[in-house]
Enzyme design. Structure first.
Site, PDB file in Angstrom:
ATOM      1  CG  ASP A 313      45.324  27.365  35.420  1.00 47.77           C
ATOM      2  OD1 ASP A 313      45.758  27.854  34.369  1.00 47.77           O
ATOM      3  OD2 ASP A 313      44.413  27.899  36.083  1.00 47.77           O
ATOM      4  N   GLY A 473      43.486  30.759  33.212  1.00 50.49           N
ATOM      5  CA  GLY A 473      42.645  30.420  32.074  1.00 50.49           C
ATOM      6  C   GLY A 473      43.292  29.399  31.160  1.00 50.49           C
ATOM      7  CG  HIS A 474      46.886  29.443  30.408  1.00 52.09           C
ATOM      8  ND1 HIS A 474      48.059  30.086  30.712  1.00 52.09           N
ATOM      9  CD2 HIS A 474      46.169  30.314  29.654  1.00 52.09           C
ATOM     10  CE1 HIS A 474      48.069  31.291  30.159  1.00 52.09           C
ATOM     11  NE2 HIS A 474      46.920  31.451  29.512  1.00 52.09           N
ATOM     12  CB  ILE A 475      42.033  24.085  31.063  1.00 55.01           C
ATOM     13  CG1 ILE A 475      41.270  25.284  31.656  1.00 55.01           C
ATOM     14  CG2 ILE A 475      41.596  22.788  31.722  1.00 55.01           C
ATOM     15  CD1 ILE A 475      39.785  25.238  31.439  1.00 55.01           C
TER      16      ILE A 475
END
Length: 538
Positions: A313, A473-475
């Site tokens: 992330d 929110g960055h997978i």
């Protein structure tokens, strides 16, 4: 859909990766079909759902159906089966258009050094391509999305052309940060954004709504339905509420077909000459691992045992404070400026890099302000004009910083299949093992120190730092690209090393996280893969 459906290209997932590639492939005259677990979304309904939601998290505007389940920020453990030692906190949604419905809109490029982290600093791994080879596709992605930015400032990522639109104006708050930090090492710059600063492509210019997360009410902010509309206009077909459950191998080792289950419980199989999985960095490995079979005992595309590994992330340091004079937050897009000159340097030999996002949303993220501010003041006994004055005085001084920190790729940070729990489609829920390396934690510590220095320059008081590490929110990661089939899942064209007609798109293919919000790089890589996908069909 019946079992005898046959297409040139089957795309699983309708987020920006699948939508952008699908539109370009359909426009080449190829027969394209999409499978999407979620529903089509009506924008006005989503806005109303958000307004009515008691808990206004990023997913609050959208359905979370039994047959299209996804993680929820406030109930993260319902879907993710966490086995520690840290919880993975970033989420996504399953709808037609994917998570671009509620993304912030930041469209930064990686800096050149991000592709050579091991060569330059002896850390992590290099990407199998360099910045120069991706730069034309960055430029094309900016045109496709419609990015507003300052073409005179490359922010450390050299450009071969201009942004398609002028930058979104900086807020008064941004300008106060810039003024206070003018002589410091912290350079405040306008952030490139995937939202219109002028009317373009039948979409209006941004009018300053503060609900970019979870929904832009007028579609000034880009979402993937833009390219899904283009794909359908070119003849592509979208099958919504249809979940891919298994990829089936043929005798030649290629993907022969894909099993699916509809929301009504019916099932079937669809064939594609080429299969593209663009289902995000949790759902893509989940599908591949669930497709274990003879000839792929560890799951599809997994001879390297890398599927599901290296989950990342941008672990985030969240801080907030109050300025001595009003800066007037709570207006306009949630962020319009940042500090981008901290993203590279020799320090990366010992600690992670980060970028600092300057928030226009005051204390909303950490405390729920301004509503929580009003509640607190009422509890203090304030009423009427005295209450109004206190609300104005307090909320007009709220500021927020968030540093997005580079995360090390670690093989033990991984997505596997839960052995006991399944969703309504019969698929095992994702089990997640997750932690932060010392390298990443050192970056988080440096970010807090930087926040203190920035707040000091503004003369801020009541400084607070979140005690826990936030998700951005960055997978990222889980099906990484590389040059060697023994330690990577796909090559630089995003083609599986194991199955020539299988491509994997999205941020799951990133070998490292870098510090840029990932959407523009997802789009650039997807555009780069289009010709390889089309050639494979032929």
């Amino acid at each position: 859909m019946s079992q005898d459906i046959s297409v040139d290209i089957l795309i699983i997932g309708t987020g920006i990766a699948g939508a952008l590639a699908g539109a370009k492939l359909a426009q080449k005259g190829l027969k394209v079909a999409f499978l999407e677990s979620g529903k089509r979304i009506d924008r006005s309904d989503a806005v109303q759902t958000f307004w009515n939601a008691t808990i206004k998290v990023p997913e609050s505007a959208y359905p979370n159906d039994l047959t299209a389940p996804h993680p929820l920020t406030h109930r993260i453990g319902d879907y993710y089966q966490q086995i520690g030692p840290e919880d993975f906190k970033s989420t996504y949604i399953k709808v037609v258009g994917g998570t671009t419905w509620h993304w912030l809109g930041t469209t930064l490029r990686n800096v050149p050094a991000d592709f050579k982290l091991n060569t330059l600093y002896g850390h992590a791994v290099d990407w199998p391509l360099d910045y120069a080879s991706l730069e034309p596709f960055y430029l094309a992605a900016e045109q496709e999305i419609g990015v507003s930015g300052d073409s005179d400032d490359d922010l450390g990522s050299p450009r071969s052309g201009a942004f398609p639109m002028p930058m979104i104006p900086q807020t008064y708050l941004d300008k106060q940060f810039a003024k206070a930090l003018e002589e410091s090492q912290y350079h405040v710059r306008p952030t490139p954004q995937g939202r219109n600063s002028v009317t373009r492509d039948d979409r209006p210019e941004c009018c300053g709504n503060g609900s970019c997360i979870p929904v832009c009410p007028i579609q000034a902010k880009y979402d993937a339905t833009v390219h899904l509309d283009q794909a359908e206009a070119a003849g592509a077909v979208i099958y919504d509420q249809t979940t891919a459950t298994r990829l089936n191998l043929g005798a030649d080792g290629q993907i022969a077909s894909v099993d699916f289950r509809r929301a009504d419980g019916s099932t079937g199989t669809v064939k594609g000459k080429v299969v593209v999985v663009a289902a995000h960095a949790i759902e893509t490995p989940r599908l591949l691992l669930n497709s274990a079979q003879e000839g792929a005992a560890n799951g599809i595309a997994n001879s390297s045992d890398q599927v599901g590994r290296n989950l990342m992330d941008h672990p985030s340091k969240l801080s907030w404070a109050e300025t001595p004079e009003p800066v007037w937050p709570y207006r306009g897009p949630l962020s319009t400026s940042g500090i981008e000159n901290l993203r590279d340097g020799d320090f990366r030999k010992i600690r992670a890099a980060f970028r600092i996002e300057i928030g226009n949303d005051g204390h909303n993220w950490p405390t729920g302000a301004p509503l929580s501010t009003a509640t607190d003041l009422v509890k203090q006994g304030l009423r009427g004009a005295e209450l109004d004055a206190a609300i104005k005085k307090t909320t007009s001084r709220h500021i927020r910083l968030t540093s997005l920190v580079e995360q090390s790729p670690e093989a033990t940070n991984r997505v596997t299949l839960d052995p006991n729990k399944r969703d309504a489609n019969g698929m095992p829920l994702p089990r997640i093992h997750y932690d932060y390396s010392d390298y990443t934690r050192a970056g988080l510590d440096a970010a807090e120190e930087a926040h203190n220095e920035v707040f000091a320059a503004l003369g801020a008081t009541n400084v607070n730092h979140a005690k826990d590490i936030k998700g951005a929110g960055h997978i990222i990661g889980t099906v990484r690209m590389g040059t060697d089939a023994s330690n990577a899942v796909v090559d630089c064209d995003l083609r599986s090393f194991n199955h020539r007609n299988l491509f994997l798109l999205g941020s799951g293919t990133f070998p490292t996280s870098a510090t840029a919000n990932p959407t523009l790089t997802i789009a650039a890589l997807s555009l780069r893969a289009v010709d390889a996908i089309a050639a494979t069909v032929k």
